[in-house]
Design an enzyme around this catalytic site. Sequence first.
Site, short mmCIF file in Angstrom:
data_model
loop_
_atom_site.label_atom_id
_atom_site.label_comp_id
_atom_site.label_asym_id
_atom_site.label_seq_id
_atom_site.Cartn_x
_atom_site.Cartn_y
_atom_site.Cartn_z
N MET A 30 0.84 -1.20 0.00
CA MET A 30 0.00 0.00 0.00
C MET A 30 0.88 1.25 0.00
O MET A 30 0.42 2.34 0.33
CB MET A 30 -0.94 -0.01 1.22
CG MET A 30 -1.85 -1.25 1.21
SD MET A 30 -3.39 -1.04 2.12
CE MET A 30 -2.78 -0.72 3.75
N HIS A 37 9.44 -2.99 3.48
CA HIS A 37 9.08 -3.14 2.06
C HIS A 37 10.32 -3.41 1.22
O HIS A 37 10.28 -4.20 0.28
CB HIS A 37 8.42 -1.86 1.54
CG HIS A 37 7.09 -1.56 2.15
ND1 HIS A 37 6.90 -0.50 3.01
CD2 HIS A 37 5.89 -2.16 2.03
CE1 HIS A 37 5.63 -0.47 3.39
NE2 HIS A 37 5.00 -1.47 2.81
N GLN A 61 -10.28 -2.93 2.44
CA GLN A 61 -9.76 -3.54 3.66
C GLN A 61 -9.76 -2.59 4.86
O GLN A 61 -9.20 -2.90 5.89
CB GLN A 61 -8.37 -4.14 3.43
CG GLN A 61 -7.26 -3.14 3.17
CD GLN A 61 -5.98 -3.85 2.75
OE1 GLN A 61 -5.87 -4.35 1.64
NE2 GLN A 61 -4.99 -3.90 3.63
N LYS A 150 5.46 -9.94 9.48
CA LYS A 150 4.83 -9.05 10.47
C LYS A 150 3.32 -9.21 10.43
O LYS A 150 2.65 -9.19 11.45
CB LYS A 150 5.20 -7.59 10.20
CG LYS A 150 4.85 -6.69 11.38
CD LYS A 150 4.49 -5.30 10.97
CE LYS A 150 3.06 -5.21 10.62
NZ LYS A 150 2.66 -3.97 9.98
N ASP A 151 2.78 -9.36 9.21
CA ASP A 151 1.34 -9.57 9.05
C ASP A 151 1.07 -11.07 9.04
O ASP A 151 0.72 -11.65 8.01
CB ASP A 151 0.86 -8.91 7.76
CG ASP A 151 1.17 -7.42 7.75
OD1 ASP A 151 0.77 -6.72 8.68
OD2 ASP A 151 1.85 -6.97 6.81
N GLN A 154 -2.30 -12.26 7.82
CA GLN A 154 -2.41 -12.03 6.38
C GLN A 154 -1.69 -13.14 5.60
O GLN A 154 -2.18 -13.62 4.58
CB GLN A 154 -1.82 -10.66 6.02
CG GLN A 154 -1.77 -10.37 4.54
CD GLN A 154 -1.48 -8.90 4.27
OE1 GLN A 154 -2.37 -8.07 4.36
NE2 GLN A 154 -0.26 -8.57 3.92
N VAL A 177 11.10 -7.00 9.64
CA VAL A 177 12.22 -6.07 9.79
C VAL A 177 11.88 -5.13 10.95
O VAL A 177 10.75 -4.63 11.03
CB VAL A 177 12.46 -5.27 8.49
CG1 VAL A 177 13.60 -4.27 8.68
CG2 VAL A 177 12.77 -6.22 7.33
N SER A 186 6.48 -0.48 10.26
CA SER A 186 5.10 -0.40 9.79
C SER A 186 4.84 1.03 9.32
O SER A 186 5.35 1.98 9.93
CB SER A 186 4.13 -0.73 10.93
OG SER A 186 2.82 -0.30 10.61
N SER A 187 4.06 1.16 8.27
CA SER A 187 3.71 2.51 7.81
C SER A 187 2.96 3.26 8.90
O SER A 187 3.00 4.48 8.98
CB SER A 187 2.87 2.45 6.54
OG SER A 187 3.57 1.72 5.55
O1 PAF Z 1 0.11 -5.81 3.50
C1 PAF Z 1 -0.40 -4.88 2.82
O2 PAF Z 1 0.21 -3.82 2.61
C2 PAF Z 1 -1.78 -5.05 2.23
O3 PAF Z 1 -2.64 -5.71 3.11
C3 PAF Z 1 -1.78 -5.74 0.85
C4 PAF Z 1 -1.26 -7.16 0.94
C5 PAF Z 1 -0.93 -4.93 -0.11
C6 PAF Z 1 -3.20 -5.79 0.28
O4 PAF Z 1 -3.74 -4.52 0.12
#
Ligand code: PAF
Length: 287
Positions: A30, A37, A61, A150-151, A154, A177, A186-187
Amino acid sequence: MELITEIEAMREGSRRWHRQGETVALVPTMGAFHAGHLALMRRARELASRTVVSIFVNPLQFGPHEDLSRYPRRLEADLQAAQAMGVDVVFAPSEAVMYPAGEETARVEMGRIAQVLCGRFRPIHFNGVATVVAKLFHIVEPDWAVFGQKDGQQVAIVRKLVRDLNFPVAIEVVPTVREASGLAMSSRNEYLSADERLKAAGLYAALREAEERFRAGERERQALVSVVETALAARGIEPEYVELVDADELRPAPEQLVPGRYLLALAAWVGQARLIDNVVLEVAATA
Ligand code: PAF
């Protein structure tokens, strides 16, 4: 590096690479890049001959009272960072391109796994993630897709999506990281003041205490969860949840851990930021 904003151009670019015998790794993001990232992009470059990074703040989301409008967006800086990482294409579609049917768009429904842990507090979040990830897989047709540990929830959901809906995509997971303090990148850390940042480092410190106890032989689920809860309370952090679940299906771990992979996961608000973190605990099968 090329910036692509249209679906057909992205799909055609990826198909052209595949016809030429190249492989493609996708890093779905995102935007608002940080070192986490960049680690995903580095891994993607190792895996495939071409790397695509998608940047799309996915409205599906975010719940109605969540941070969609204030989520950091800085495409120019992200493009420069992606270029410096050797990324081949940044795919950055608009909302109208991704969701021309608006509210009436078809969605992926992940069932129970999307309603546990963070899903209890963000009931639409993971179906929104699964929907956009499915779309990105159809658009980019990658051989690999790279996500961050981290997620942790997800990751389990994307693996299930791939398994249950037969996507021909290999999922690669990169370790979390962290900043020097231990705080997971995290953003959303951008929402924290300097004091809150210090406090937020307590999330990982608490998980580490439980990890130490696990290494020392503790195998009782509730004991491990309590270590985290007590360590958080000592730092003035009240978590939304602390749970120990199996790492694949995210079902509660048995009261006495048996051989397997477990996720010790938590979410907590620090100031204006809802933060998540986890550690993986592995119980080896005894010979
Ligand atoms: O982890 C993220 O940044 C978001 O949940 C993703 C996987 C890009 C989906 O929008």
